[in-house]
Motif scaffolding. Sequence first.
Motif, PDB file in Angstrom:
ATOM      1  N   PHE A  60      35.957  45.956  36.006  1.00  0.00           N
ATOM      2  CA  PHE A  60      34.434  45.658  36.464  1.00  0.00           C
ATOM      3  C   PHE A  60      34.359  44.482  37.364  1.00  0.00           C
ATOM      4  N   SER A  61      33.902  44.305  38.749  1.00  0.00           N
ATOM      5  CA  SER A  61      34.280  43.245  39.688  1.00  0.00           C
ATOM      6  C   SER A  61      33.071  43.400  40.587  1.00  0.00           C
ATOM      7  N   THR A  62      32.930  41.883  41.004  1.00  0.00           N
ATOM      8  CA  THR A  62      31.650  41.655  41.779  1.00  0.00           C
ATOM      9  C   THR A  62      32.213  41.147  43.019  1.00  0.00           C
ATOM     10  N   ASP A  88      39.394  44.538  44.591  1.00  0.00           N
ATOM     11  CA  ASP A  88      39.372  43.597  43.384  1.00  0.00           C
ATOM     12  C   ASP A  88      39.562  44.519  42.205  1.00  0.00           C
ATOM     13  N   CYS A  92      43.158  44.930  39.229  1.00  0.00           N
ATOM     14  CA  CYS A  92      43.030  45.233  37.722  1.00  0.00           C
ATOM     15  C   CYS A  92      44.023  46.112  36.979  1.00  0.00           C
ATOM     16  N   ARG A 227      47.190  40.491  42.963  1.00  0.00           N
ATOM     17  CA  ARG A 227      45.840  39.533  43.319  1.00  0.00           C
ATOM     18  C   ARG A 227      45.928  39.859  44.845  1.00  0.00           C
ATOM     19  N   ASP A 244      47.748  28.459  36.201  1.00  0.00           N
ATOM     20  CA  ASP A 244      47.423  29.506  34.876  1.00  0.00           C
ATOM     21  C   ASP A 244      48.524  29.890  34.010  1.00  0.00           C
TER      22      ASP A 244
ATOM     23  N   ARG B  46      39.709  34.982  33.673  1.00  0.00           N
ATOM     24  CA  ARG B  46      39.843  34.533  35.080  1.00  0.00           C
ATOM     25  C   ARG B  46      40.415  35.397  35.999  1.00  0.00           C
ATOM     26  N   HIS B  47      40.544  36.534  35.727  1.00  0.00           N
ATOM     27  CA  HIS B  47      41.081  37.696  36.647  1.00  0.00           C
ATOM     28  C   HIS B  47      39.904  37.834  37.754  1.00  0.00           C
ATOM     29  N   ASP B  48      40.229  38.658  38.647  1.00  0.00           N
ATOM     30  CA  ASP B  48      39.085  38.858  39.794  1.00  0.00           C
ATOM     31  C   ASP B  48      38.162  39.807  39.165  1.00  0.00           C
ATOM     32  N   GLY B  49      38.564  40.726  38.091  1.00  0.00           N
ATOM     33  CA  GLY B  49      37.677  41.599  37.525  1.00  0.00           C
ATOM     34  C   GLY B  49      37.934  41.532  36.098  1.00  0.00           C
TER      35      GLY B  49
END
Lengths: 345, 345
Positions: A60-62, A88, A92, A227, A244, B46-49
Motif C-alpha cells: 500500500f503506497s501513496t 512504489d 515493495c 528503491r 537505516d 519507513r519503506h516507500d510502501g
Amino acid sequence: MHLQCPMPKFDFDIITLGHGSGGLLTNKLLDTGVFDILKNETLDKRHDGAILNVEGPIAFSTDSFVISPTFFPGGDIGELAVNGTVNDVAMCGAIPKYLSLSFILEEGLPMTEFWDILVSIKYACEKAGVQVVTGDTKVVERGSGDKIFINTTGIGSMHPKANISIERIQAGDKIIVSHQIATHGMAILSVRKGLEFETTIQSDTTHLNDVVISLVEHFGADIKLLRDPTRGGLASTLNEIARDTQLGISLDNELIPINSQVAAACEILGLDPLYTANEGVFIAIVKPDSADAIVAEMRQFEKCSHAAIIGTVTEDYAGKVLTTNALGGKRVVSMQIGEQLPRIC
Amino acid sequence: MHLQCPMPKFDFDIITLGHGSGGLLTNKLLDTGVFDILKNETLDKRHDGAILNVEGPIAFSTDSFVISPTFFPGGDIGELAVNGTVNDVAMCGAIPKYLSLSFILEEGLPMTEFWDILVSIKYACEKAGVQVVTGDTKVVERGSGDKIFINTTGIGSMHPKANISIERIQAGDKIIVSHQIATHGMAILSVRKGLEFETTIQSDTTHLNDVVISLVEHFGADIKLLRDPTRGGLASTLNEIARDTQLGISLDNELIPINSQVAAACEILGLDPLYTANEGVFIAIVKPDSADAIVAEMRQFEKCSHAAIIGTVTEDYAGKVLTTNALGGKRVVSMQIGEQLPRIC
C-alpha cells in the motif's frame, strides 16, 4: 493518443468551482469524463469506495504529484502519477493492481488540459496493468492551487517469491542501478521558466513493475531491497539506506550510467546528477553471487538497457555513502540539503 | 491536546521548499515530526510502501481535503481528513484499518500549525481505531497552494455481515438520517472571510465507523445502503441514489432533523440546508420492518441522538427526490447546480 479519445462535449471550457461541488457539475464531469474514459467494473459501481478481492498480504503506497510544468518533455502529470505509485508498490516486491485517483484542480484549468491528462492516465494504467477503482475531485479558487495536483494511492499483492527487507542487507551485497540517472530532473529543468535551454532530453517516466516482477520471479530472495530514487536522487536514497542499516555504501563514480547530454547539462548548470531526480530508475541491493545475472536480466528490458553494478555495501564508513573517482579519490556523498529543483514530481 | 504533545525543536519556524526535497530537511521533518507522533510498527519500517495483512475482501476509498479555513469551529483539516476517509470506508460496510496520509504544503506554513494538524491527526486516528501506515510530503511555492491540502486513502476489511449494494434497494425501503443536518457547512460559513457571523455552531466532524459496525452487527443485510452526504448535502446524495436506482425518493420535510441555530443561520443567509455539507451524518436505506429498531440503535450513540426516518423509496417519481412540507405541498429537490460553498471539505 488524442485521435483515439476525442474529448466529449462539456458545458464549460474551463474547470469552475462548481465542478468540485459534489452536485450536478461534478456528476457531469465524472459521467462524461472520468468514469467514461477510465471505466471498469469496480469504478462503474460509483460507490464512495471500491470493494476489492486481493489475495494474501498487500502493499500500500501513496504519492501526491505537484510537478511543474504539468506537461513536460516525455510525459505529463497524469502519466507520472500512475507510474510513480505503480513503482512504489513494485518496490515493495508486490504486483500493483489497483489505484485510487484524487484531483485537486485549480479553477480555470482548461478542460482540454484536464482531458489530455485523463487520456494519459488511461494509457499509463493500461501499460502498467492497473485499474483506477475509486477517486475524488476537488476544485480550489484561482491562486490557491496551480492547475492540477494529483494523488494516487496504490494496492498490490505481494509476490510470493519476494523477500524485500532492509534488515537483510549485509556487507558485500552489490548495488545495481537499473538505468541512466538524472534524466527526469534535467528534462523538467530544460523547460522551467527562466531556465529554458535547447535539448532533446525526455523524462524517463515509465512503469517498472514488469522488470521488478521478472527479477523477483527469477532471483527471489537474492534481491534484498528495491528503491526508486526519485526526489533527492540516488544520493538521498542511498543515504537513507546507509543510515537505516548502519552499514557503509561504496560507489564507483565511473560505473554510474548517465546519458552524455544529461551529464553535459548537469555540468553547465552546476548540478550534481547524484542529487537529480529520476522517475524510471530503480536501485536493487542484491546477493553478490547473483549480481551479474540480475544485471543481464534487467538489460533484457529496453528501459533498463544501461543497468550496472555501481557499488558495494561495506562494513566501513557505517551510515555513510562514499564515491571513488577515476583517480582513486574518495568523497563522502551526503544527503541533499535544501532543494535543488522544487516540484520535480 | 497540545500539553500531551509538545512540539519538538525544528530548525525552521515555517515550512520551506527544502522540506519537500526528499533530502535532509524532508527526513528531519519526518523523523522529528510525522514518524514520531504517528509511530506504529508498519510506519516505523519507513519503506516507500506498507506491507499489510488484511483478511477477506477489502474496501478502498480516497479523499483530498482542501477546506478553508484550515482550523474551524469544532475541528481542523487534520481531523477532517482522518474522519472523512474513515467514514467513506465505513459506508462500504467495512471496518476501517489503515490510512495513507499525503500532504501538499505551501511554503511559509507556520511549523506550529503543521504540528497542531499532526497532533489532531494522531488523536483522530486513535479515536477511530485506524493507523497511518504510509505517507508522502510535497511542498509548493508560496501562491501555488493554500497552506495545506491533505489526501487520505483508507483500507478496511469488509464486515462479514454487511451486504451493502444499491441494487438491493426497492420501493418501500425507509430512508434514515443519522443526525441533524447542515451543521458542518454552517460552521465553516460562520468563519469565512467576508461572512463572519457570531454563532456557537461547531462542525459535526466525527468518525462514524463505530455506529456503522454496531448497525451491521445487529441488522446485517437489512441495511441496504449507507452514504455520508458531505459536499452537496443530503439533496445531492439522495439524487444520486434516485438516479442510479431509477426509483423515487419521497421525503417528509418536517422529519429531517436540524439544529434550530443552524436552521436560523441557513434562513438568514438564504441557503437550503438540504444542500449544505455534513461531515458527521450518514443516511441508511433499510428494510422497512427494521427501520424503527435501527433508529433506536443509532440513538444509543450521542452523535446520532437525532436519528430519524425521513422518507421512503417509491415506485413513483422514478429518478427524482420529492419533499412534502407541513401543508402537504410537494416539491422536487434537484441535484445541486453550481457551488454553494467552495472548499467545504
